[in-house]
Design a protein around this motif. Structure first.
Motif, PDB file in Angstrom:
ATOM      1  N   VAL A  99       0.878  -1.175   0.000  1.00 43.64           N
ATOM      2  CA  VAL A  99       0.000   0.000   0.000  1.00 43.64           C
ATOM      3  C   VAL A  99       0.909   1.216   0.000  1.00 43.64           C
ATOM      4  O   VAL A  99       1.662   1.443   0.951  1.00 43.64           O
ATOM      5  CB  VAL A  99      -0.939   0.019   1.215  1.00 43.64           C
ATOM      6  CG1 VAL A  99      -1.883   1.220   1.144  1.00 43.64           C
ATOM      7  CG2 VAL A  99      -1.737  -1.282   1.287  1.00 43.64           C
ATOM      8  N   SER A 101       2.041   5.396  -1.697  1.00 41.70           N
ATOM      9  CA  SER A 101       1.647   6.694  -2.221  1.00 41.70           C
ATOM     10  C   SER A 101       2.911   7.399  -2.681  1.00 41.70           C
ATOM     11  O   SER A 101       4.021   7.049  -2.273  1.00 41.70           O
ATOM     12  CB  SER A 101       0.947   7.539  -1.150  1.00 41.70           C
ATOM     13  OG  SER A 101       1.839   7.812  -0.085  1.00 41.70           O
ATOM     14  N   LYS A 108      -2.298   7.163   3.757  1.00 39.46           N
ATOM     15  CA  LYS A 108      -1.898   5.811   3.351  1.00 39.46           C
ATOM     16  C   LYS A 108      -1.950   4.826   4.525  1.00 39.46           C
ATOM     17  O   LYS A 108      -2.450   3.713   4.389  1.00 39.46           O
ATOM     18  CB  LYS A 108      -0.498   5.864   2.759  1.00 39.46           C
ATOM     19  CG  LYS A 108       0.168   4.524   2.510  1.00 39.46           C
ATOM     20  CD  LYS A 108       1.575   4.696   2.008  1.00 39.46           C
ATOM     21  CE  LYS A 108       2.381   5.649   2.837  1.00 39.46           C
ATOM     22  NZ  LYS A 108       2.487   5.259   4.268  1.00 39.46           N
ATOM     23  N   SER A 109      -1.432   5.234   5.689  1.00 40.92           N
ATOM     24  CA  SER A 109      -1.425   4.345   6.844  1.00 40.92           C
ATOM     25  C   SER A 109      -2.842   4.080   7.347  1.00 40.92           C
ATOM     26  O   SER A 109      -3.187   2.955   7.740  1.00 40.92           O
ATOM     27  CB  SER A 109      -0.560   4.927   7.967  1.00 40.92           C
ATOM     28  OG  SER A 109       0.794   4.976   7.583  1.00 40.92           O
ATOM     29  N   THR A 111      -5.505   4.132   5.463  1.00 40.03           N
ATOM     30  CA  THR A 111      -6.087   3.213   4.482  1.00 40.03           C
ATOM     31  C   THR A 111      -5.598   1.794   4.709  1.00 40.03           C
ATOM     32  O   THR A 111      -6.385   0.840   4.675  1.00 40.03           O
ATOM     33  CB  THR A 111      -5.723   3.665   3.052  1.00 40.03           C
ATOM     34  OG1 THR A 111      -6.265   4.968   2.824  1.00 40.03           O
ATOM     35  CG2 THR A 111      -6.270   2.701   2.016  1.00 40.03           C
ATOM     36  N   THR A 112      -4.303   1.627   4.975  1.00 41.01           N
ATOM     37  CA  THR A 112      -3.740   0.290   5.186  1.00 41.01           C
ATOM     38  C   THR A 112      -4.416  -0.414   6.348  1.00 41.01           C
ATOM     39  O   THR A 112      -4.840  -1.571   6.229  1.00 41.01           O
ATOM     40  CB  THR A 112      -2.227   0.380   5.459  1.00 41.01           C
ATOM     41  OG1 THR A 112      -1.573   1.012   4.364  1.00 41.01           O
ATOM     42  CG2 THR A 112      -1.640  -1.006   5.654  1.00 41.01           C
ATOM     43  N   ASP A 210       2.564  -1.429   4.758  1.00 40.17           N
ATOM     44  CA  ASP A 210       2.359   0.017   4.808  1.00 40.17           C
ATOM     45  C   ASP A 210       3.678   0.675   4.432  1.00 40.17           C
ATOM     46  O   ASP A 210       4.602   0.767   5.240  1.00 40.17           O
ATOM     47  CB  ASP A 210       1.910   0.418   6.216  1.00 40.17           C
ATOM     48  CG  ASP A 210       1.635   1.910   6.334  1.00 40.17           C
ATOM     49  OD1 ASP A 210       1.569   2.597   5.295  1.00 40.17           O
ATOM     50  OD2 ASP A 210       1.484   2.386   7.480  1.00 40.17           O
ATOM     51  N   PRO A 213       6.342   7.021   2.169  1.00 39.44           N
ATOM     52  CA  PRO A 213       6.118   7.786   0.926  1.00 39.44           C
ATOM     53  C   PRO A 213       7.363   7.791   0.054  1.00 39.44           C
ATOM     54  O   PRO A 213       8.484   7.595   0.526  1.00 39.44           O
ATOM     55  CB  PRO A 213       5.789   9.192   1.440  1.00 39.44           C
ATOM     56  CG  PRO A 213       6.388   9.254   2.810  1.00 39.44           C
ATOM     57  CD  PRO A 213       6.307   7.880   3.367  1.00 39.44           C
ATOM     58  N   VAL A 234      -2.607   5.030  -2.916  1.00 40.50           N
ATOM     59  CA  VAL A 234      -3.487   5.935  -2.170  1.00 40.50           C
ATOM     60  C   VAL A 234      -3.144   7.367  -2.560  1.00 40.50           C
ATOM     61  O   VAL A 234      -1.976   7.760  -2.568  1.00 40.50           O
ATOM     62  CB  VAL A 234      -3.322   5.749  -0.651  1.00 40.50           C
ATOM     63  CG1 VAL A 234      -4.274   6.680   0.106  1.00 40.50           C
ATOM     64  CG2 VAL A 234      -3.576   4.299  -0.259  1.00 40.50           C
ATOM     65  N   THR A 235      -4.160   8.148  -2.869  1.00 40.28           N
ATOM     66  CA  THR A 235      -3.947   9.538  -3.245  1.00 40.28           C
ATOM     67  C   THR A 235      -5.117  10.380  -2.753  1.00 40.28           C
ATOM     68  O   THR A 235      -6.136   9.859  -2.306  1.00 40.28           O
ATOM     69  CB  THR A 235      -3.811   9.681  -4.780  1.00 40.28           C
ATOM     70  OG1 THR A 235      -3.443  11.032  -5.099  1.00 40.28           O
ATOM     71  CG2 THR A 235      -5.102   9.317  -5.486  1.00 40.28           C
ATOM     72  N   ASN A 265      -8.465   9.136  -1.172  1.00 41.17           N
ATOM     73  CA  ASN A 265      -8.732   9.523   0.204  1.00 41.17           C
ATOM     74  C   ASN A 265      -9.069  11.013   0.263  1.00 41.17           C
ATOM     75  O   ASN A 265      -8.677  11.778  -0.635  1.00 41.17           O
ATOM     76  CB  ASN A 265      -7.507   9.217   1.062  1.00 41.17           C
ATOM     77  CG  ASN A 265      -7.873   8.942   2.503  1.00 41.17           C
ATOM     78  OD1 ASN A 265      -9.024   8.687   2.839  1.00 41.17           O
ATOM     79  ND2 ASN A 265      -6.883   8.978   3.377  1.00 41.17           N
TER      80      ASN A 265
END
Length: 358
Positions: A99, A101, A108-109, A111-112, A210, A213, A234-235, A265
């Motif tokens: 996962v 970005s 991102k975290s 989302t993970t 995770d 970046p 993830v953006t 996101n």
């Protein structure tokens, strides 16, 4: 009452909303005078979709005059899918999902952790590796005490702590919360490989990584040495985030790791007072990115105060508000991710990465 042939014909033509295709020959049917017994065999987990699917089936059949109630069982089989260069698999892990970005601060975290928890609630065995060595956050998001330390087996393997049924390994478990990781690249990549290979993962269907970046040492080490089945980007809809997300997608493509989809996101801000939706970071940026690279938009998450509060408190929305709208979005993302991976099982040749003056 419909005949078995008529029922199966309708079921085969029913759309799988997670893959976008018809279900086809995945049904087992047993009809009785008082009910219709169905078994659905899927290559991905979808336990929380059971009731909505029953409702869809019942509605489809009732329009044709069928009044018997439907009883449904969902059976899922998760395979170990192809990886870049057909690297040998990891012990105790079927599929590694990165996962990532292009930049920090896009969620991102968050989302993970919610994606992993949703996948576990759907019926998979799941783990999380916090590969952000400099800024690990999964321990806090999953409610671990700051003094949590993994147990050790045979003086060699870490036994990952467990939260909400998910196995977790993080650099945060090996250091204090106030200790900075002032390491150069080789030390960081060495730590990543140690966390990956010296953790005693217990029969995982999915290990979500995770990622930090960017597109640097950690990302290249992962792509060259770790068998990765696929990646999720993830953006936010913001132009600057999309610019960096493009770089992330291109990096995964160069190392032949399939991008399974994009998660947008902070898609819209929802006013906590009036409920008004406003796209403060831009509109439809994730859709444009997905269309440009011919990948799926797995889902869109709102900019929500509740998500931030629940994650900071160690109880992300998927476990603290299981029936809420945000949890439902993460569950939909998890099912679509599983279906996309199952439908894109491909073997890859690993390219050589080098530098040039071009």
């Amino acid at each position: 009452m419909l005949t078995d042939v008529q029922i199966l014909s309708e079921l085969k033509a029913l759309e799988d909303v997670n893959s976008g295709a018809d279900y086809g020959d995945v049904w087992q049917l047993s009809t009785q005078p008082e009910s219709i017994m169905l078994t659905l065999r899927l290559p991905y987990v979808a336990q929380t979709e059971k009731q909505s699917l029953i409702n869809r089936i019942q509605g489809t059949l009732s329009r044709l005059g069928e009044i018997r109630p439907v009883r449904l069982s969902i059976e899922s089989t998760i395979e170990a899918y192809g990886t870049q260069g057909n690297l040998p698999g990891m012990a105790g892990v079927k599929n590694v999902i990165a996962v990532a970005s292009g930049k920090g601060g896009v969620g991102k975290s968050t989302t993970t952790v919610n994606l992993a928890l949703a996948m576990a609630q759907e019926g998979a065995k799941v783990g999380i590796l916090d590969a952000d060595i400099y800024g690990p956050s999964q321990g806090m998001m999953l409610g671990f005490d700051a003094e949590t330390r993994p147990k050790v087996r045979d003086e060699k393997f870490f036994i990952p702590p467990v939260a909400y049924g998910v196995q977790v390994m993080s650099m945060a478990f090996l250091m204090t919360k106030d200790t900075p990781v002032a390491w150069r690249g080789p030390m960081v990549t060495g730590a990543l490989m140690q966390l990956l290979t010296q953790t005693d993962w217990d029969d995982l269907d999915f290990l979500f990584v995770d990622m930090p970046p960017g597109t640097g040492d950690i990302q290249l080490t992962l792509s060259q040495k770790v068998p990765v089945a696929g990646s999720v980007i993830v953006t936010t809809p913001q132009d600057i985030a999309l610019l960096d997300a493009r770089r992330g997608i291109e990096m995964f493509r160069k190392v032949n790791i399939p991008v399974l989809g994009v998660v947008e996101n902070m898609s819209t801000h929802i006013c906590s007072n009036c409920g008004h939706h406003e796209a403060i970071f831009g509109d439809e940026g994730g859709d444009a990115l997905a269309q440009e690279f011919d990948v799926n938009v797995l889902g869109k998450l709102p900019l929500s105060l509740a998500i931030r509060k629940q994650s900071d408190a160690g109880a992300p929305p998927v476990v603290s508000d299981e029936k809420g709208d945000v949890a439902a979005i993460y569950h939909s993302i998890a099912r679509k991710l599983g279906a996309t991976l199952a439908n894109s099982n491909t073997s890859f040749e690993m390219p050589t990465i080098g530098m040039s003056d071009d």
